[in-house]
Enzyme design. Structure first.
Site, PDB file in Angstrom:
ATOM      1  N   SER A 111     -10.223  66.115  20.388  1.00  0.00           N
ATOM      2  CA  SER A 111     -10.989  67.324  20.136  1.00  0.00           C
ATOM      3  C   SER A 111     -12.381  67.229  20.737  1.00  0.00           C
ATOM      4  CB  SER A 111     -11.081  67.567  18.634  1.00  0.00           C
ATOM      5  OG  SER A 111     -11.570  66.404  18.017  1.00  0.00           O
ATOM      6  N   ASN A 161      -8.548  58.448  15.854  1.00  0.00           N
ATOM      7  CA  ASN A 161      -9.935  58.898  15.893  1.00  0.00           C
ATOM      8  C   ASN A 161     -10.165  60.100  14.992  1.00  0.00           C
ATOM      9  OD1 ASN A 161     -12.553  59.510  16.535  1.00  0.00           O
ATOM     10  ND2 ASN A 161     -12.312  59.272  18.724  1.00  0.00           N
ATOM     11  N   ASP A 162      -9.740  61.262  15.432  1.00  0.00           N
ATOM     12  CA  ASP A 162     -10.026  62.473  14.663  1.00  0.00           C
ATOM     13  C   ASP A 162      -9.447  62.415  13.249  1.00  0.00           C
ATOM     14  OD1 ASP A 162     -11.371  63.524  16.781  1.00  0.00           O
ATOM     15  OD2 ASP A 162      -9.626  64.567  17.596  1.00  0.00           O
ATOM     16  N   VAL A 163      -8.302  61.734  13.084  1.00  0.00           N
ATOM     17  CA  VAL A 163      -7.641  61.732  11.776  1.00  0.00           C
ATOM     18  C   VAL A 163      -8.368  60.846  10.765  1.00  0.00           C
ATOM     19  CG1 VAL A 163      -5.394  62.261  12.752  1.00  0.00           C
ATOM     20  CG2 VAL A 163      -6.027  59.875  12.400  1.00  0.00           C
TER      21      VAL A 163
END
Lengths: 490, 101
Positions: free
Chosen positions: A457, A416-418
């Site tokens: 996050s 997701n965040d990456v």
């Protein structure tokens, strides 16, 4: 005799360095690990030779118990739990250093003021010199670093394994208490050093004993306080840092015992841990200080202030297994982006099965691994290796980012965040500046995900709303199994 | 003391040189492997266990010996277990035209 032992230690150190050098390629890594193990054997044998066998029962007993526990842990551990095991081993390394320092203190305490026991000491193999100030400093460092490594590692273990809450734990006055514990530890260390002296008569045994005990206790508390406020998502950094600490603890022990084998190995491990720590920090675009101050990132999906589908004004485009199967089969190049969500779903084997079938159809399949994919440095690579994915299909972020523009389909599985483009574009985003995998530049992005919930996050991912993004909702393992079946039927 | 510091600094530089070239793929085995190496404290534990003049020192050394041995044996074994899983591309999947599946 003494020279032979020094040469043996030198040989061990050389083998450690050669072993680590062979870790530069997966093809030679296994022999490298063995070289290092042989180095360790040589160091232990040389030490036994030097000490002669003074208490064979205890030594053999210690070896047998330790080896049995170590073997059991190494055999039993699941690859997904590797971060926990490394944390535990780190902790044991730190504890061993602190205990060895404790043993040194106990030796001094057995010396009676006035030299009553000195004659007895002289019979011992390693003659006991008075504890002077420089040596006392090494003892303090040894206890301090060793014990912090020990308690910090076990807190990290608890967080990684879910025994403790992965959310940052904090209470009012926590920072103050941490500072007080640190000051107290310094004071206790100072007291121990104050007790040191150039001769046995000049040494204050009471100060040494109480200083050491207080230092040990306060370091234990300090290790807990330092790690407990750090969020689960930051544990990879913490584990890498504790790895460095365990090396420094070993080096401190080496200074204390005047043993070059320990100093060299400790320095190597310390360097390794620091490199990994800085790589992890860079990959998250955070400073080490920022990580250590804690409070960032919870343990589970949606740990942040998130609500499902945080942007109701935007719509996502859902897709079906059949459509994805067709897209994949007719693609020239497919890049798989695995995240920890894939590991949690235990979907590695389905991923590999799918990529095998696509390759058989003439599709080029590559894997893009972000440095913080997984729960420790390189964790994702181990998980994929376990699923028989050849390591030459795994690409690091910098090597593959230029290829997304030439890629037909990117398959984002549990990441997701990456892959969040906000890191590139949105200056207001908390992850702005974090290096990401540019999946949005590929022809089509297929995101396998349970729901629209944000990642660690707690930040909404704009990628999901892009024109070229298709969402395939559902359990990753389940969706992949269906994809495999659909590709087979085409 | 000073010569030990020299050794420490030089070894750290060698470590930085060697380890910064380790690829990301092998970072987990690198960590568990270096972890095993940091179990070199076992040497110190052996010295302490040999301290016959003080039973306290001996038993503290004994405890150190156990945890250090766990670290060394477990660390090297689990690293080996991981590294044996890393395999290069299989021959049958090298050619895109092959029908391995």
């Amino acid at each position: 005799m003494q020279n032979i032992i020094l040469l043996a230690y030198l040989g061990a150190a050389v083998l450690f360095i050669l072993g680590m050098k062979r870790l530069q390629s997966p093809a030679t890594a296994r022999t490298g690990n063995r070289l290092a193990a042989i180095g360790m054997l040589i160091a232990v044998a040389a030490t036994l030779l030097q000490q002669r066998i003074l208490s064979p029962v205890e030594m053999i007993g210690g070896f047998v118990v330790g080896a049995a526990v170590g073997m059991l842990l190494a055999r039993r551990v699941a690859m997904t739990s590797m971060p926990e095991l490394v944390a535990v081993f780190n902790g044991f390394g730190g504890l061993a250093s602190a205990l060895v320092a404790g043993g040194e203190i106990a030796r001094y305490l057995s010396v009676e003021p006035g030299g009553g026991a000195v004659a007895q000491v002289a019979q011992s193999m390693a003659a006991l010199a008075p504890l002077d100030v420089p040596e006392a400093i090494t003892v303090v460092l040894c206890i301090l670093i060793g014990t912090i490594t020990f308690s910090g590692s076990f807190v990290a273990f608890g967080k990684l394994g879910g025994h403790l809450s992965g959310n940052p734990v904090s209470f009012p006055g926590m920072r103050v208490l941490t500072v007080l514990a640190a000051l107290g530890a310094l004071g206790a260390g100072g007291y121990l050093i104050y007790g040191a002296g150039g001769s046995f008569e000049a040494m204050d045994m009471q100060a040494i004993m109480w200083g050491a005990l207080a230092l040990g206790f306060l370091s234990l508390v300090l290790g807990i306080f330092l790690v407990i406020p750090i969020g689960g998502a930051d544990m990879p950094v913490v584990v890498a840092l504790l790895n460095a600490y365990s090396g420094l603890a070993a080096a401190a022990t080496g200074f204390m015992l005047d043993n070059t084998a320990l100093i060299v190995s400790g320095a190597l491990v310390g360097a390794s841990g620091l490199i990994l720590t800085s790589i992890m920090c860079e990959a998250m675009n955070r400073s080490l200080l920022n990580v250590l101050l804690g409070g960032f990132g919870g343990d589970n999906d949606g740990g942040g202030p998130a609500v499902e589908g945080a942007r109701p004004d935007l719509t996502v485009q859902e897709t079906s297994v059949e459509d994805v199967a067709i897209q994949l089969t007719y693609a020239e190049q497919v890049i798989v982006v695995p995240g920890y969500g894939m590991a949690v779903a235990q979907a590695q084997h389905q991923v590999r099965e799918l990529s095998d079938m696509l390759q058989a159809q003439g599709v080029t399949v590559k894997y893009a691994i972000h440095p913080v994919a997984g729960r420790m440095p390189g964790h994702m690579n181990v998980l994929l290796a376990e699923a028989d994915v050849p390591y030459d299909q795994l690409y690091e972020m910098d090597d593959i980012n230029s290829e997304f523009g030439m890629t037909d389909v990117s398959l984002v599985i549990g990441a997701n965040d990456v892959v969040n483009p906000s890191a590139r574009t949105d200056k207001a985003s908390p992850i702005y500046g974090m290096p990401i995998l540019d999946v949005d530049r590929s022809g089509t992005v297929v995101v396998l995900k349970r729901s629209l919930r944000p990642g660690y996050s707690g930040i909404d991912n704009m990628l999901f709303y892009h024109d070229n993004t298709r969402m395939l909702f559902g359990d990753a393992k389940d969706s992949l199994a269906k994809l495999v079946a659909a590709v087979k039927n085409l | 003391m000073l010569s030990n510091l020299v050794i420490f600094i030089l070894a750290a530089f060698i470590g930085f040189e060697v380890i910064s070239k380790v690829p990301q793929t092998l970072h987990t085995p690198l960590m568990s492997g270096t972890n095993a190496i940091s179990g070199i404290t076992i040497v110190g534990a052996l010295v302490a266990t040999g301290m016959i003049e003080s039973p306290w020192a001996k038993w503290i050394g004994f405890a150190a010996l156990i945890v250090a041995t766990i670290n060394v044996v477990g660390g090297f074994l689990v690293t080996d277990r991981m590294l044996q899983m890393f395999k290069p591309k299989r021959r049958d999947s090298k050619e895109p035209s092959s029908n391995a599946a």
